[in-house]
Design a protein around this motif. Structure first.
Motif, PDB file in Angstrom:
ATOM      1  N   LEU A   1      54.452  49.915  54.660  1.00  0.00           N
ATOM      2  CA  LEU A   1      53.489  50.403  55.649  1.00  0.00           C
ATOM      3  C   LEU A   1      52.353  51.164  54.965  1.00  0.00           C
ATOM      4  CD1 LEU A   1      52.745  50.836  58.673  1.00  0.00           C
ATOM      5  CD2 LEU A   1      53.963  53.016  58.516  1.00  0.00           C
ATOM      6  N   CYS A   2      52.688  52.059  54.045  1.00  0.00           N
ATOM      7  CA  CYS A   2      51.663  52.833  53.341  1.00  0.00           C
ATOM      8  C   CYS A   2      50.801  51.924  52.460  1.00  0.00           C
ATOM      9  CB  CYS A   2      52.309  53.925  52.500  1.00  0.00           C
ATOM     10  SG  CYS A   2      53.147  55.205  53.474  1.00  0.00           S
ATOM     11  N   ALA A   3      51.438  50.926  51.844  1.00  0.00           N
ATOM     12  CA  ALA A   3      50.687  49.981  51.013  1.00  0.00           C
ATOM     13  C   ALA A   3      49.695  49.192  51.869  1.00  0.00           C
ATOM     14  CB  ALA A   3      51.649  49.041  50.293  1.00  0.00           C
TER      15      ALA A   3
ATOM     16  N   GLY B   1      41.067  47.415  43.928  1.00  0.00           N
ATOM     17  CA  GLY B   1      42.099  47.150  42.931  1.00  0.00           C
ATOM     18  C   GLY B   1      42.539  48.377  42.163  1.00  0.00           C
ATOM     19  N   HIS B   2      41.789  49.475  42.271  1.00  0.00           N
ATOM     20  CA  HIS B   2      42.161  50.720  41.609  1.00  0.00           C
ATOM     21  C   HIS B   2      43.013  51.618  42.491  1.00  0.00           C
ATOM     22  CE1 HIS B   2      39.012  51.005  38.133  1.00  0.00           C
ATOM     23  NE2 HIS B   2      40.156  50.492  37.727  1.00  0.00           N
ATOM     24  N   VAL B   3      43.335  51.160  43.677  1.00  0.00           N
ATOM     25  CA  VAL B   3      44.188  51.940  44.587  1.00  0.00           C
ATOM     26  C   VAL B   3      45.599  51.365  44.533  1.00  0.00           C
ATOM     27  CG1 VAL B   3      44.608  52.621  46.975  1.00  0.00           C
ATOM     28  CG2 VAL B   3      42.272  52.592  46.081  1.00  0.00           C
ATOM     29  N   ASN B   4      46.524  52.176  44.067  1.00  0.00           N
ATOM     30  CA  ASN B   4      47.903  51.714  43.890  1.00  0.00           C
ATOM     31  C   ASN B   4      48.892  52.730  44.424  1.00  0.00           C
ATOM     32  OD1 ASN B   4      46.486  51.096  40.879  1.00  0.00           O
ATOM     33  ND2 ASN B   4      47.159  49.339  42.051  1.00  0.00           N
ATOM     34  N   LEU B   5      49.993  52.218  44.937  1.00  0.00           N
ATOM     35  CA  LEU B   5      51.153  53.026  45.275  1.00  0.00           C
ATOM     36  C   LEU B   5      52.287  52.506  44.413  1.00  0.00           C
ATOM     37  CD1 LEU B   5      52.206  55.284  47.123  1.00  0.00           C
ATOM     38  CD2 LEU B   5      52.884  53.509  48.764  1.00  0.00           C
ATOM     39  N   VAL B   6      52.907  53.401  43.658  1.00  0.00           N
ATOM     40  CA  VAL B   6      53.923  52.990  42.684  1.00  0.00           C
ATOM     41  C   VAL B   6      55.251  53.664  42.994  1.00  0.00           C
ATOM     42  CG1 VAL B   6      54.523  52.860  40.236  1.00  0.00           C
ATOM     43  CG2 VAL B   6      52.118  52.771  40.937  1.00  0.00           C
ATOM     44  N   SER B   7      56.302  52.857  43.090  1.00  0.00           N
ATOM     45  CA  SER B   7      57.657  53.374  43.288  1.00  0.00           C
ATOM     46  C   SER B   7      58.563  52.744  42.240  1.00  0.00           C
ATOM     47  CB  SER B   7      58.167  53.019  44.692  1.00  0.00           C
ATOM     48  OG  SER B   7      58.423  51.625  44.779  1.00  0.00           O
ATOM     49  N   SER B   8      59.835  53.069  42.285  1.00  0.00           N
ATOM     50  CA  SER B   8      60.782  52.480  41.333  1.00  0.00           C
ATOM     51  C   SER B   8      61.058  51.017  41.645  1.00  0.00           C
ATOM     52  CB  SER B   8      62.098  53.271  41.356  1.00  0.00           C
ATOM     53  OG  SER B   8      62.698  53.210  42.650  1.00  0.00           O
ATOM     54  N   PHE B   9      60.688  50.566  42.855  1.00  0.00           N
ATOM     55  CA  PHE B   9      61.011  49.197  43.250  1.00  0.00           C
ATOM     56  C   PHE B   9      59.787  48.324  43.516  1.00  0.00           C
ATOM     57  CE2 PHE B   9      61.261  52.052  46.925  1.00  0.00           C
ATOM     58  CZ  PHE B   9      60.323  51.488  47.782  1.00  0.00           C
ATOM     59  N   ASP B  10      58.568  48.890  43.434  1.00  0.00           N
ATOM     60  CA  ASP B  10      57.388  48.072  43.706  1.00  0.00           C
ATOM     61  C   ASP B  10      56.117  48.805  43.284  1.00  0.00           C
ATOM     62  OD1 ASP B  10      55.911  45.900  44.517  1.00  0.00           O
ATOM     63  OD2 ASP B  10      56.408  46.047  46.636  1.00  0.00           O
TER      64      ASP B  10
ATOM     65  N   PHE C   1      45.107  60.534  40.118  1.00  0.00           N
ATOM     66  CA  PHE C   1      46.538  60.302  40.325  1.00  0.00           C
ATOM     67  C   PHE C   1      47.160  61.473  41.085  1.00  0.00           C
ATOM     68  CE2 PHE C   1      47.123  56.604  37.568  1.00  0.00           C
ATOM     69  CZ  PHE C   1      46.001  56.675  36.753  1.00  0.00           C
ATOM     70  N   HIS C   2      48.214  61.153  41.842  1.00  0.00           N
ATOM     71  CA  HIS C   2      48.898  62.200  42.599  1.00  0.00           C
ATOM     72  C   HIS C   2      50.383  61.878  42.712  1.00  0.00           C
ATOM     73  CE1 HIS C   2      49.419  65.476  45.361  1.00  0.00           C
ATOM     74  NE2 HIS C   2      49.825  64.699  46.346  1.00  0.00           N
ATOM     75  N   ASP C   3      51.229  62.811  42.290  1.00  0.00           N
ATOM     76  CA  ASP C   3      52.680  62.658  42.429  1.00  0.00           C
ATOM     77  C   ASP C   3      53.080  63.019  43.856  1.00  0.00           C
ATOM     78  OD1 ASP C   3      53.360  61.907  39.753  1.00  0.00           O
ATOM     79  OD2 ASP C   3      52.981  63.980  39.147  1.00  0.00           O
ATOM     80  N   LEU C   4      53.769  62.116  44.518  1.00  0.00           N
ATOM     81  CA  LEU C   4      54.207  62.337  45.896  1.00  0.00           C
ATOM     82  C   LEU C   4      55.580  63.013  45.916  1.00  0.00           C
ATOM     83  CD1 LEU C   4      52.991  58.913  47.246  1.00  0.00           C
ATOM     84  CD2 LEU C   4      52.007  61.140  47.789  1.00  0.00           C
ATOM     85  N   PRO C   5      55.916  63.710  47.004  1.00  0.00           N
ATOM     86  CA  PRO C   5      57.165  64.489  47.046  1.00  0.00           C
ATOM     87  C   PRO C   5      58.438  63.659  46.945  1.00  0.00           C
ATOM     88  CG  PRO C   5      56.090  64.482  49.196  1.00  0.00           C
ATOM     89  CD  PRO C   5      55.108  63.917  48.230  1.00  0.00           C
TER      90      PRO C   5
ATOM     91  N   LEU D   1      54.117  57.504  43.028  1.00  0.00           N
ATOM     92  CA  LEU D   1      52.838  57.868  42.428  1.00  0.00           C
ATOM     93  C   LEU D   1      51.709  57.169  43.186  1.00  0.00           C
ATOM     94  CD1 LEU D   1      51.292  59.245  40.043  1.00  0.00           C
ATOM     95  CD2 LEU D   1      51.511  57.051  38.832  1.00  0.00           C
ATOM     96  N   LEU D   2      50.662  57.929  43.497  1.00  0.00           N
ATOM     97  CA  LEU D   2      49.497  57.388  44.189  1.00  0.00           C
ATOM     98  C   LEU D   2      48.298  57.439  43.258  1.00  0.00           C
ATOM     99  CD1 LEU D   2      47.962  56.457  46.785  1.00  0.00           C
ATOM    100  CD2 LEU D   2      47.721  58.892  47.355  1.00  0.00           C
ATOM    101  N   ARG D   3      47.520  56.352  43.226  1.00  0.00           N
ATOM    102  CA  ARG D   3      46.285  56.312  42.443  1.00  0.00           C
ATOM    103  C   ARG D   3      45.141  55.833  43.333  1.00  0.00           C
ATOM    104  NH1 ARG D   3      44.726  52.438  37.294  1.00  0.00           N
ATOM    105  NH2 ARG D   3      44.661  50.847  38.914  1.00  0.00           N
ATOM    106  N   VAL D   4      44.019  56.535  43.295  1.00  0.00           N
ATOM    107  CA  VAL D   4      42.847  56.123  44.071  1.00  0.00           C
ATOM    108  C   VAL D   4      41.597  56.266  43.210  1.00  0.00           C
ATOM    109  CG1 VAL D   4      43.905  56.858  46.255  1.00  0.00           C
ATOM    110  CG2 VAL D   4      42.371  58.416  45.045  1.00  0.00           C
ATOM    111  N   SER D   5      40.566  55.492  43.530  1.00  0.00           N
ATOM    112  CA  SER D   5      39.265  55.629  42.866  1.00  0.00           C
ATOM    113  C   SER D   5      38.624  56.939  43.312  1.00  0.00           C
ATOM    114  CB  SER D   5      38.351  54.456  43.240  1.00  0.00           C
ATOM    115  OG  SER D   5      38.914  53.223  42.851  1.00  0.00           O
TER     116      SER D   5
END
Length: 350
Positions: A94-96, A105-114, A290-294, A298-302
């Motif tokens: 949903l967040c993605a 392309g510089h906006v990413n949401l990163v988890s251990s599974f995707d 970059f921003h570490d989520l609780p 990990l969130l990355r935005v331009s």
């Protein structure tokens, strides 16, 4: 010496103190238990994670106005879909999807599974590159690997492929390349399918092709949480103190030339001795925040903007001087139309 004995505390007072201490411990324990039992993962529940993603993006993303994105409207669309009982994969998707609305392309949401990413900036464009074709028909085993560069003479010109700006560049590697340009008509720098990397590597390479300090564009840096809170900086390239080449240079690009490669192309395009041939680069004109989520994601935005000297944003890509696509007929003959056009230009043929 006087013998001082401790005061004897009356039994009733001992009982009162004991009850008081016990009550305090129970109160503290209950408070701790309440926190543990009611909110075992305070701050990493689905609602908190969603709000953190939306808020950080709202304060740091740099292209809302440029792309015509109504971020509050997007919040109103996605927030009602967040539930307390959502699993991590469902919440991630949903967040993605919300971040995908930015088309960046510089906006990413990163988890251990995707890892989410917007890919449409090149998927509908022609590939305009085949390393296999180059290897079989231009290199043919004659190429040299000089640092990160794949290098081969093609008649009176020199061809150099640079796969990634993530690969470091040494002065010695560039010196060797430039030494091979003596008595040649020019240099081809192929950055097709180069997805980016370090902008410092881009600046280092560009500095070898100018003999004077040159304005290459303007960087707009975020200064506050407002969507238009930016400070403008002039960006210059200083000439390298050592060996330089100011002869004719052709840069080859396609839509998969992204991020630092787009910056490199814009820097080179600002030089008078450079011609860009191929397709418009993929863009990626914002430096990431970059921003570490609780919950550990990990969130990355331009978070910045870059404009060329003509005040044109590079977010959607840098256009070539000469547009060339590879054709099926040429490919079947083992020819790369983009390389062939560059060779013809450097040899003085139009």
């Amino acid at each position: 010496m006087m013998d001082i004995k401790p005061e004897k505390v009356p039994k009733q007072r001992q009982i009162t103190m004991s009850i008081g201490i016990t009550s305090l411990l129970v109160t503290l324990l209950m408070a701790s238990c309440e926190k543990i039992l009611i909110r075992p993962d305070a701050g990493d529940d689905p609602v908190s994670v969603f709000e953190e993603i939306w808020t950080f993006t709202d304060r740091h993303y740099s292209f809302f106005e440029y792309k015509g994105v109504d971020w509050r409207s997007i919040y109103s669309s996605y927030r009602p879909r967040v539930r307390d009982d959502m699993g991590p994969v469902e919440l991630f998707d949903l967040c993605a999807a919300m971040l995908y609305e930015l088309k960046d392309g510089h906006v990413n949401l990163v988890s251990s599974f995707d890892r989410s990413r917007y890919w449409e900036w090149y998927l509908d464009s022609p590939e305009n590159f085949s390393y296999d074709l180059i290897e079989r028909n231009y290199f043919r085993g004659r190429q040299r690997y000089i640092g990160p560069f794949h290098f081969v003479p093609i008649g009176d010109v020199v061809y150099m492929y640079y796969p990634s700006f993530a690969s470091g560049i040494s002065d010695n590697s560039i010196d060797i390349i430039l030494a091979n340009l003596k008595n040649k008509k020019g240099l081809i720098i192929d950055v097709r399918n180069n997805g980016g990397g370090s902008i410092e590597n881009a600046r280092k390479l560009v500095s070898r092709f100018t003999d004077e300090k040159r304005l290459v564009g303007y960087n707009h840096v975020k200064t506050g949480p407002g969507h238009e809170d930016f400070r403008k900086q002039e960006i210059y390239i200083e000439p390298h103190e050592g060996e330089r080449y100011t002869g004719n240079v052709v840069v080859l690009t396609n839509r998969r030339s992204y991020s630092a490669t787009t910056y490199f192309t814009q820097y080179m395009k600002a030089l008078p001795n450079v011609t860009v041939i191929g397709d418009t680069t993929g863009g990626g004109g914002g430096m990431p925040a970059f921003h570490d989520l609780p919950n550990g994601w990990l969130l990355r935005v331009s978070s910045s903007r870059f404009y060329g000297p003509g005040n044109i944003s590079i977010e959607s890509g840098v256009a070539p001087h000469i547009k060339v696509d590879m054709t099926e007929d040429s490919i079947s003959e083992g020819k790369d139309d983009v390389i062939e056009r560059a060779v013809s230009l450097l040899n003085g043929r139009t």
